[in-house]
Write an enzyme that holds these catalytic residues in place. Sequence first.
Site, PDB file in Angstrom:
ATOM      1  N   SER A   1     -12.944  -2.621   1.455  1.00 29.28           N
ATOM      2  CA  SER A   1     -13.020  -1.954   2.753  1.00 29.28           C
ATOM      3  C   SER A   1     -14.474  -1.625   3.061  1.00 29.28           C
ATOM      4  CB  SER A   1     -12.203  -0.659   2.743  1.00 29.28           C
ATOM      5  OG  SER A   1     -10.825  -0.922   2.684  1.00 29.28           O
TER       6      SER A   1
ATOM      7  N   LYS B   1      -4.796   5.746   8.787  1.00 28.11           N
ATOM      8  CA  LYS B   1      -5.669   5.983   7.636  1.00 28.11           C
ATOM      9  C   LYS B   1      -6.707   7.021   8.023  1.00 28.11           C
ATOM     10  CE  LYS B   1      -8.053   3.383   4.019  1.00 28.11           C
ATOM     11  NZ  LYS B   1      -8.500   2.052   3.570  1.00 28.11           N
TER      12      LYS B   1
ATOM     13  N   ARG C   1       0.844  -1.207   0.000  1.00 29.38           N
ATOM     14  CA  ARG C   1       0.000   0.000   0.000  1.00 29.38           C
ATOM     15  C   ARG C   1       0.870   1.244   0.000  1.00 29.38           C
ATOM     16  NH1 ARG C   1      -4.417   1.038   4.664  1.00 29.38           N
ATOM     17  NH2 ARG C   1      -2.735   2.064   5.796  1.00 29.38           N
TER      18      ARG C   1
END
Length: 214
Positions: A115, A144, A47
């Site tokens: 998600s 995040k 990521r």
Amino acid sequence: MTHGERMARFEKTDLYVVITEAFCAGRPALEILDAALAAGVGIVQFREKDLDTGELCERGLAFRQRTADAGALLIVDDRLDVALAIGADGVHLGQEDLPFEAARRVAPGLIVGASTHNPEEACAAQAAGASYVNIGPVFPTGTKALGIGSVGTGMIERVTPELAIPFTVMGGITLENVGQVVERGARHVAVVTAVTAAEDPQSAAAALRQAIRG
């Protein structure tokens, strides 16, 4: 590998390590990857939000080589094109990314993760063809920016009866609280800094795997 073969391997995993170099405590992402793989981690997510496509592919190929050598699954965050280009096993998509249905049509052999933050999103992702859903953030997290609060461990029990596909849990999970999500039924636990920022990432990953397996 087919989608079914990849998911059979997914089902055998316990700890899912998400690696972003900015959260690696000043160390190269590949160093953390090697430590996680040495601990037996069976699934890793690459990521990186701020790299151009060329650099994503270059770094992603290094991740692919190492995960392939270790027999681990590699998931790419957000970018289906990069996942296909480097021969990854799957892609993980957020609510604002490429639609899950489109990803499934374009890449039927890949794992498509989604998600989700509530039962409605989880069920919608499942109906749209997601291979697995992630539930979170379970606990408060700084890795995040979501604009939502933590959903709590109770969300696991709310979502589980609605799903016929596997799920991961993520968000603020550490060795100290991982038992709380395992007790609620989580079998696949995703973490970032609990491994990537640990003084000894290999030992941290091994300890988390042991806690998940009980």
